[in-house]
Design an enzyme around this catalytic site. Sequence first.
Site, PDB file in Angstrom:
ATOM      1  N   ASP A 195     -28.971  22.192   4.025  1.00  0.00           N
ATOM      2  CA  ASP A 195     -28.738  20.766   4.306  1.00  0.00           C
ATOM      3  C   ASP A 195     -27.476  20.283   3.251  1.00  0.00           C
ATOM      4  OD1 ASP A 195     -30.396  18.010   5.284  1.00  0.00           O
ATOM      5  OD2 ASP A 195     -29.064  17.775   3.655  1.00  0.00           O
ATOM      6  N   HIS A 241     -33.143  19.117  14.758  1.00  0.00           N
ATOM      7  CA  HIS A 241     -33.415  19.772  13.790  1.00  0.00           C
ATOM      8  C   HIS A 241     -34.745  19.766  12.846  1.00  0.00           C
ATOM      9  CE1 HIS A 241     -31.624  15.863  12.753  1.00  0.00           C
ATOM     10  NE2 HIS A 241     -31.924  16.029  11.311  1.00  0.00           N
ATOM     11  N   HIS A 272     -36.117  20.353   9.294  1.00  0.00           N
ATOM     12  CA  HIS A 272     -36.067  20.551   7.957  1.00  0.00           C
ATOM     13  C   HIS A 272     -37.115  21.623   7.266  1.00  0.00           C
ATOM     14  CE1 HIS A 272     -33.538  16.861   7.180  1.00  0.00           C
ATOM     15  NE2 HIS A 272     -34.265  16.495   8.429  1.00  0.00           N
TER      16      HIS A 272
END
Length: 116
Positions: free
Chosen positions: A29, A98, A100
């Site tokens: 990220d 997505h 995390h």
Amino acid sequence: MDCLFCKIVNGDIPSNKVYEDDKILAFRDIAPEAPCHVLVVPKTHISSTDEVTAENSAVVAHIFECIPKIAKLGGADNGYRVVTNCGPDACQSVQHMHFHIIGGKQLPAHVFPEND
Ligand code: DGP
């Protein structure tokens, strides 16, 4: 299609890659919230978990099969949290599904730290 994560998948925008195979890409990220903060995306465009269907859900299973090794590669060797945001109330900011992977430090016991 003007999709940020499709551009990362295609290599048009650089990323700090952690893992890649023919179906998925995992990269760090840009604004990490923990020592390990990796995003895992399908290479095919799926906007959010709202768009998961019987036809495309195999890639979601594949992501979860790969998450343990991606977490280790990303630096989470003592547990991790998997989060996906879907839609405005969850503050989804990139409209390409997505997951995390967050870890590499002790996380708060609850998703909402004010409940600790
Ligand atoms: P979400 O809020 O769940 O939609 O998370 C989107 C995440 O994407 C956010 O944590 C920041 C990250 N991000 C946004 N732009 C980029 C980028 O260009 N590169 C990388 N590596 N991450 C990005």
